[in-house]
Design an enzyme around this catalytic site. Structure first.
Site, PDB file in Angstrom:
ATOM      1  N   HIS A 115       0.856  -1.243  -0.067  1.00  0.00           N
ATOM      2  CA  HIS A 115       0.058  -0.010  -0.075  1.00  0.00           C
ATOM      3  C   HIS A 115       0.865   1.337  -0.102  1.00  0.00           C
ATOM      4  CE1 HIS A 115       0.972  -0.597   4.251  1.00  0.00           C
ATOM      5  NE2 HIS A 115       0.758   0.858   4.386  1.00  0.00           N
ATOM      6  N   HIS A 179       5.418   9.042  12.994  1.00  0.00           N
ATOM      7  CA  HIS A 179       4.452   7.815  13.418  1.00  0.00           C
ATOM      8  C   HIS A 179       5.339   6.731  14.072  1.00  0.00           C
ATOM      9  CE1 HIS A 179       5.414   7.015   9.293  1.00  0.00           C
ATOM     10  NE2 HIS A 179       4.437   5.997   9.299  1.00  0.00           N
TER      11      HIS A 179
END
Length: 324
Positions: A115, A179
């Site tokens: 992805h 993140h």
């Protein structure tokens, strides 16, 4: 011929249950604006800089950079499964040119991408196969990692080659920003998880579904201020984006991998895809960023950003640096 740039964060959680509608609408609006930019530029070729999340690259052989001369999406998180439209000779020529510029890059004739590569193609172009694409893998997860400045060197070499193709080329960077999602680490992985990050192998539908549920649960915990993930760092994100907007890519020369992880999370290393993409554009001279979107998004476990940029021949380097 001109280059144009689009860099976006990616997240499997954009298409999974959990994030609030207001957040998704805000991000979708920014992505729609970026997609309009791409349509107006009408690229003849897309070159992507993107990471992998132990879906196509594993510790049995983990290059810092790799150019795909053929590639297929693995179909994780509902993204495109199957071949991409990769012009093999053009991709091989790009790899040869990068090597000649003293940047070591591997070549894959059967690259598998996840992805991190496919989601931006689908969001910006409508489908993963809408345009010919050359995928460039940038290791951003599996330690040891090359320094961030080497991603800049990679992008500079790629941009110099693209300038001579006589095509409208969109350079796409995918990943980041701060993140720290639940990605397996070699130092702590055990059992089947360790076996997978070492040797790979095709995941069953049941395994993918189980991983998807784990990601959804981790996002719920993180958004509630719970769980083990490191907090987002909006100040770090804005500092990184400002360096890109102002053309200060040399600032990354002193950014150590340890400092990046400690300050912004283990997966903040994905910003090297942005650094490579901006370096490719900067190889053509001064540039101007247009769309500047940023939002800390705990529900996506990410500092989420979007940038578009074009070369601006009439702008000198000092003006690039002074732009607010």
């Amino acid at each position: 011929m001109p280059l144009a740039l689009c860099c976006v964060s990616h997240s499997p959680l954009l298409d999974l249950p959990g994030p609030e509608r207001e957040l998704l609408d805000d991000i979708e609006s920014a992505l729609d604006e970026a997609a309009r930019f791409v349509r107006e530029f009408d690229p003849e070729l897309v070159v992507t800089f993107s990471p992998d999340h132990y879906n196509g690259f594993f510790y049995k052989l983990m290059p810092p950079f790799c150019v795909g001369t053929a590639a297929s999406g693995v179909g994780d998180y509902g993204t495109h499964a199957g071949p991409l439209d990769v012009p093999a000779e053009l991709a091989l020529g790009l790899a040869e040119s990068v090597l000649a510029a003293d940047v070591d890059v591997a070549v894959s004739m059967s690259m598998e991408v996840d992805h991190g590569t496919v989601q931006p193609l689908q969001r910006l172009l409508g489908s993963a196969t809408a345009r010919p694409v050359v995928p460039i893998f940038v290791n951003s997860v599996a330690v040891p990692l090359s320094p961030l400045r080497r991603a800049v060197a990679l992008g500079t070499a790629v941009g110099a080659h693209l300038a001579g193709l006589g095509k409208r080329v969109l350079v796409l960077g995918s990943g980041g920003l701060s993140h720290d999602p639940p990605v397996p680490a070699l130092a702590t992985a055990t059992g089947p998880v360790r076996e997978r990050i070492l040797h790979g192998g095709t995941m069953t539908r049941e395994q993918r579904d189980a991983r998807q549920e784990k990601v959804i649960e981790a996002a719920r915990e993180f958004a509630a201020g719970e769980g083990p993930s490191q907090p987002l760092n909006p100040d770090w994100d804005r500092r990184f984006l400002a360096a890109l907007d102002e053309g200060r890519l040399d600032e990354f020369d002193d950014w150590s991998n340890d400092w990046i992880a400690e300050t912004a999370g283990n997966s903040a290393h994905e910003v090297r895809t942005w650094a490579a993409a901006f370096a490719a554009l900067a190889s053509q001279g001064p540039y101007r960023t247009a769309l500047r979107y940023y939002r800390p998004a705990p529900a996506l476990i990410a500092g989420f950003a979007v940038r578009t940029a074009v070369a601006e021949p009439g702008l000198d380097s000092d003006q690039t640096r002074r732009r607010p």
